[in-house]
Design a protein around this motif. Structure first.
Motif, short mmCIF file in Angstrom:
data_model
loop_
_atom_site.label_atom_id
_atom_site.label_comp_id
_atom_site.label_asym_id
_atom_site.label_seq_id
_atom_site.Cartn_x
_atom_site.Cartn_y
_atom_site.Cartn_z
N ARG A 53 -3.56 2.18 -7.40
CA ARG A 53 -4.87 2.90 -7.38
C ARG A 53 -5.76 2.21 -6.16
O ARG A 53 -5.60 1.32 -5.84
CB ARG A 53 -5.64 2.64 -8.97
CG ARG A 53 -5.17 3.33 -9.95
CD ARG A 53 -5.75 3.03 -11.15
NE ARG A 53 -4.68 3.19 -12.33
CZ ARG A 53 -4.55 4.48 -12.79
NH1 ARG A 53 -5.13 5.42 -12.55
NH2 ARG A 53 -3.42 4.59 -13.73
N LEU A 54 -6.25 3.34 -5.65
CA LEU A 54 -7.24 2.89 -4.79
C LEU A 54 -6.66 2.71 -3.60
O LEU A 54 -7.02 2.04 -2.68
CB LEU A 54 -8.23 1.72 -5.07
CG LEU A 54 -9.03 2.20 -6.42
CD1 LEU A 54 -10.13 1.08 -6.71
CD2 LEU A 54 -10.11 3.34 -6.06
N SER A 55 -5.26 2.91 -3.36
CA SER A 55 -4.67 2.51 -2.15
C SER A 55 -5.25 2.93 -0.83
O SER A 55 -5.17 2.55 0.18
CB SER A 55 -3.00 2.68 -2.17
OG SER A 55 -2.89 4.04 -1.85
N THR A 56 -5.73 4.12 -0.89
CA THR A 56 -6.36 4.87 0.16
C THR A 56 -7.67 3.96 0.74
O THR A 56 -7.78 3.81 1.79
CB THR A 56 -6.92 6.35 0.03
OG1 THR A 56 -5.91 6.81 -1.08
CG2 THR A 56 -6.84 7.29 1.32
N LEU A 57 -8.27 3.55 -0.27
CA LEU A 57 -9.51 2.71 -0.03
C LEU A 57 -8.96 1.46 0.54
O LEU A 57 -9.61 1.14 1.61
CB LEU A 57 -10.30 2.43 -1.51
CG LEU A 57 -11.45 1.70 -1.05
CD1 LEU A 57 -12.56 2.52 -0.60
CD2 LEU A 57 -11.93 1.22 -2.73
N LEU A 97 0.94 -1.15 -0.03
CA LEU A 97 -0.09 -0.13 -0.05
C LEU A 97 0.79 1.25 -0.07
O LEU A 97 0.42 2.50 -0.33
CB LEU A 97 -0.84 0.08 1.31
CG LEU A 97 -2.13 -0.97 1.26
CD1 LEU A 97 -2.96 -1.04 2.49
CD2 LEU A 97 -3.00 -1.08 -0.06
N ASN A 98 2.21 1.15 0.15
CA ASN A 98 2.91 2.31 0.14
C ASN A 98 3.34 2.64 -1.16
O ASN A 98 3.86 3.87 -1.42
CB ASN A 98 4.29 2.14 1.01
CG ASN A 98 5.09 3.22 1.13
OD1 ASN A 98 4.47 4.34 1.72
ND2 ASN A 98 6.44 3.33 0.93
N ASN A 99 2.89 1.90 -2.05
CA ASN A 99 3.31 2.16 -3.43
C ASN A 99 2.47 3.29 -3.93
O ASN A 99 1.01 2.98 -4.12
CB ASN A 99 3.15 0.71 -4.39
CG ASN A 99 3.55 1.18 -5.81
OD1 ASN A 99 3.64 2.33 -6.14
ND2 ASN A 99 3.45 -0.03 -6.49
N MET A 130 -10.15 0.26 4.24
CA MET A 130 -10.74 -0.87 4.53
C MET A 130 -10.18 -1.85 5.60
O MET A 130 -10.86 -2.54 6.35
CB MET A 130 -10.86 -1.74 3.20
CG MET A 130 -11.97 -1.74 2.48
SD MET A 130 -12.08 -2.25 0.66
CE MET A 130 -11.60 -3.99 1.06
N ILE A 131 -8.38 -1.77 5.63
CA ILE A 131 -7.98 -2.68 6.50
C ILE A 131 -7.88 -2.08 7.89
O ILE A 131 -7.86 -2.79 8.73
CB ILE A 131 -6.47 -2.90 6.14
CG1 ILE A 131 -6.51 -3.74 4.73
CG2 ILE A 131 -5.60 -3.38 7.07
CD1 ILE A 131 -5.26 -3.58 4.03
N PHE A 132 -8.00 -0.98 7.98
CA PHE A 132 -8.24 -0.01 9.16
C PHE A 132 -9.64 -0.15 9.70
O PHE A 132 -9.83 0.04 11.03
CB PHE A 132 -7.81 1.47 8.74
CG PHE A 132 -7.23 2.26 10.24
CD1 PHE A 132 -6.15 1.77 10.90
CD2 PHE A 132 -7.84 2.98 10.89
CE1 PHE A 132 -5.65 2.17 11.91
CE2 PHE A 132 -7.44 3.54 11.92
CZ PHE A 132 -6.41 3.08 12.50
#
Lengths: 360, 322
Positions: B118-122, B112-114, B126-128
């Motif tokens: 795309r949609l990494s914030t989403l 997710l640091n990449n 979700m994981i949070f």
């Protein structure tokens, strides 16, 4: 065959156009400096050549190959970053050889290449150290060494001296100039906002502003024949003096007699600090009052304020001992630059001799 | 000598004066601290002190029939196999969850640091999400999901022929604790992810770019550049996670209450049971529970001391690296 050619290159970040239709040709073995104020797009352009930024349109050629779609590593470039970008947990030797080692080059060959680069940069004694044990200048050398080891066709430097202190910057500047002559044939593209670096290092300077090329040329070309007010003001230190004129008339009413076919279009005249020569009282073209004196040892830069409150700077010999608030009359001699209302340089204009008329 | 004493006294006096003056100068700051200190004192500091005292009493926690018994509670605890079992379970739970959570969190963080993903914030959100959901809600949902009767997880496992008959995830003593460990990891991996993401921010973007120019593959970048650079954070994150993993009372109380057959009775549940909810026919034993709490607290404190040392070392190493 390893020059760099940019054709109609554009770059947008979202809807913002940061590079607008840039055409630049850099010959093989040339030292080319991109210079311009911050935000002019010079670093972005360099990163586009490196392949770290995508090109929105236009083509980038390196050594005759179009590299737009090639990975950064396939372009034959090596980059030296402003922050050096050394791997903090690796020794100098490993930092320099890391890329090759990861690509399966034999250890002995890597060692040999690193040793050679270290010799060129005189950092052989530092090979076992880690970056944190190095000074800024030494880190810079290691970063350059890492580039040399890759044996690139084109070296890219992104403001490599801006994290060094003034003294070291001058010394390292010289080193880079030496390096260029040592690595004969290596094309170097160098980004800086410092026009002195550009003047001292470059074979060719590209002056950029707002993502456009303002002028391309050899340093003295740009110095002597700036294409417009921006380049004239950017290249050379101290900055060129500019005075607005209207049909030769200065704001205080004095009139300069301009000759030549374009004389009527002159809106601004520009002249460097050494073109202002003190004249006898009443015979000068410009009168001005001393506001600040900068003593540099080999010269004095005297800042003046004109009656219409414009700052001018004149170069005086060191023993001049100019006093504050003294009023001077100047005539203009040497190279005078003329610009039209759009800031473009005008040819075929001259200052007629004995060219001043008294205020009407 | 007398003079020296006087000098010393006067120095002391001026020092105290200066301290008093400084306190007076910052009186407003101190005034703002008072409410927090009161709450901290009443709900944290006082109970801590009090439990030391209670641990020396034979007391139900009700009425005034407390009897001072000295170290008798501790002596009894050291003979109590339920105490040992609970202690073991607590640390087994910790040893099972911490590595899992850390490795999972690290992998997710690297992905997710990449910035190009795309949609990494989403995905991050979700994981949070489980992290911010109340434990009680998660417990209820999980009990339903894992139910051996009509839970969708068993439905899936049966349909996919992965099991022959429904698995009683929370009802069988052999696996209940590990099921809870799984739920715990699922709930808290998000927070480990955030820690790792923070650690990854210490790797400057230019290093990735330099590696890219050097044609270093992503896997090599992670192995040779990223992991060595963020390794110092592992100690801190590990210890934070370890202490968090000993703090599972709400989850267990909301799912199995320590059962079946005490198989999920970790230390906190044991303390709660002896203090407030013994089996019928037994009296609550607040003093005894306090003694267990003190021992458990001390063992956590040892961990915390390790953490403090590790944090300090990491900081020093970071300072050297700059």
């Amino acid at each position: 065959m390893s020059g760099v050619t940019l054709r109609n290159v554009k770059k947008n970040f979202g809807s913002v156009e940061v590079i607008r239709d840039v055409d630049i040709t850099i010959e093989e073995g040339e030292f080319c400096v991109f210079v311009g104020p911050s935000g002019c797009g010079k670093s972005t352009l360099l990163r586009m050549i490196a392949g770290l930024e995508e090109t929105t349109s236009g083509t980038i050629e390196i050594g005759g190959r179009i590299v737009n779609d090639l990975n950064p590593s396939q372009r034959g470039t090596a980059m030296v970053f402003q922050t050096y970008a050394l791997y903090p947990h690796m020794t100098v030797e490993r930092n320099m050889g890391f890329g090759l080692l990861m690509n399966g080059v034999s250890k002995s060959l890597v060692k040999e290449k690193v040793a050679k680069a270290a010799r060129i940069l005189q950092i052989e004694k530092l090979l076992d150290r880690k970056p944190k044990q190095l000074s800024g200048g030494q880190r810079q050398r290691v970063a350059i060494g890492r580039a040399i080891v890759r044996d690139p066709e084109v070296f890219l430097f992104d403001e490599p001296l801006s994290n060094l202190d003034a003294e070291l910057r001058v010394a390292t500047r010289l080193e880079i100039a030496k390096l260029h002559s040592q690595l004969r044939g290596a094309t170097m593209v160098y980004v800086t906002h410092d026009q002195v670096e550009a003047m001292t290092l470059a074979d060719k300077i590209v002056v950029l502003r707002d993502g456009r090329v303002e002028q391309v040329g050899a340093p003295m070309d740009l110095y002597n024949n700036p294409a417009n007010v921006f380049v004239a003001g950017f290249i050379g230190s101290p900055k060129m003096n500019f005075v607005d004129v209207n049909h030769g008339q200065l704001p205080d009413g004095r009139v300069l007699r301009l000759d030549g076919p374009n004389a009527a279009s002159v809106a601004t005249i520009g002249f460097r600090s050494d073109s202002l020569k003190p004249a006898d009282q009443g015979n000068g073209m410009i009168s001005a009052k001393v506001s600040v004196v900068e003593r540099l040892g080999d010269a004095e830069y005297v800042h003046f304020q004109t009656p219409w409150e414009q700052e001018l700077v004149a170069r005086f010999p060191p023993e001049a001992e100019v006093g504050l608030d003294a009023t001077f009359e100047f005539e203009l001699s040497g190279k005078i630059h003329f610009f039209d209302a759009n800031g473009r340089a005008l040819a075929n204009v001259m200052l007629a001799s004995g060219a001043v008329a008294k205020p009407v | 000598m007398a003079v020296n004493h006087e000098v010393a006294a006067s120095v002391k006096l001026t020092r105290t004066d200066r301290l008093a003056a400084r306190i007076w100068k910052s009186r407003l700051d101190y005034a703002f601290l008072i409410p927090g200190l009161l709450v901290f004192g009443a709900f944290i500091f006082w109970p801590m002190i009090a439990s030391f005292y209670y641990s020396a009493l034979n007391w139900t926690g009700f009425g005034e029939n407390a009897e001072f018994v000295g170290l008798a509670n501790y002596r009894e605890l050291l003979q109590d196999e339920f105490f040992y079992a609970a202690f073991r379970r607590s640390f087994a739970f910790m040893l099972a969850t911490v590595p899992l959570q850390m490795i999972l969190g690290l992998i997710l963080a690297i992905v997710l640091n990449n910035k190009l993903l795309r949609l990494s914030t989403l995905f991050r959100a979700m994981i949070f999400l489980p992290v911010v959901s109340p434990v009680a809600v998660i417990a209820i949902v999980m009990v339903l999901m894992l139910s051996p009767f009509n839970g969708p997880i068993n439905g899936f496992l049966l349909d996919a022929h992965l099991v022959d008959r429904a698995v009683d995830f929370l009802g069988s003593p052999q696996i209940a604790l590990w099921t809870l460990a799984g739920i715990f990891v699922w709930k808290w991996t998000g927070i480990t992810l955030i820690y790792w993401l923070a650690a990854l921010q210490t790797v400057p973007a230019e290093l990735y770019e330099a590696a890219k120019l050097d044609d270093v593959k992503t896997r090599q970048v992670i192995w040779h550049i990223v992991l060595p650079m963020i390794a110092p954070f592992a100690v801190v994150i590990g210890l934070i996670s370890a202490i968090a993993a000993l703090n599972v009372f709400p989850l267990i109380q909301a799912t199995t209450q320590g059962g079946p057959f005490f198989s999920t009775e970790v230390m906190e549940v044991y303390i709660f049971r002896t203090a407030f909810a013994p089996a019928s026919g037994q009296f609550p034993r607040l003093g005894y529970a306090s003694a267990a709490g003190v021992l458990f607290g001390l063992s956590i404190m040892v961990l915390t001391i390790f953490q403090a040392i590790a944090v300090r070392r990491t900081r020093r190493k970071e300072a050297e690296d700059v």
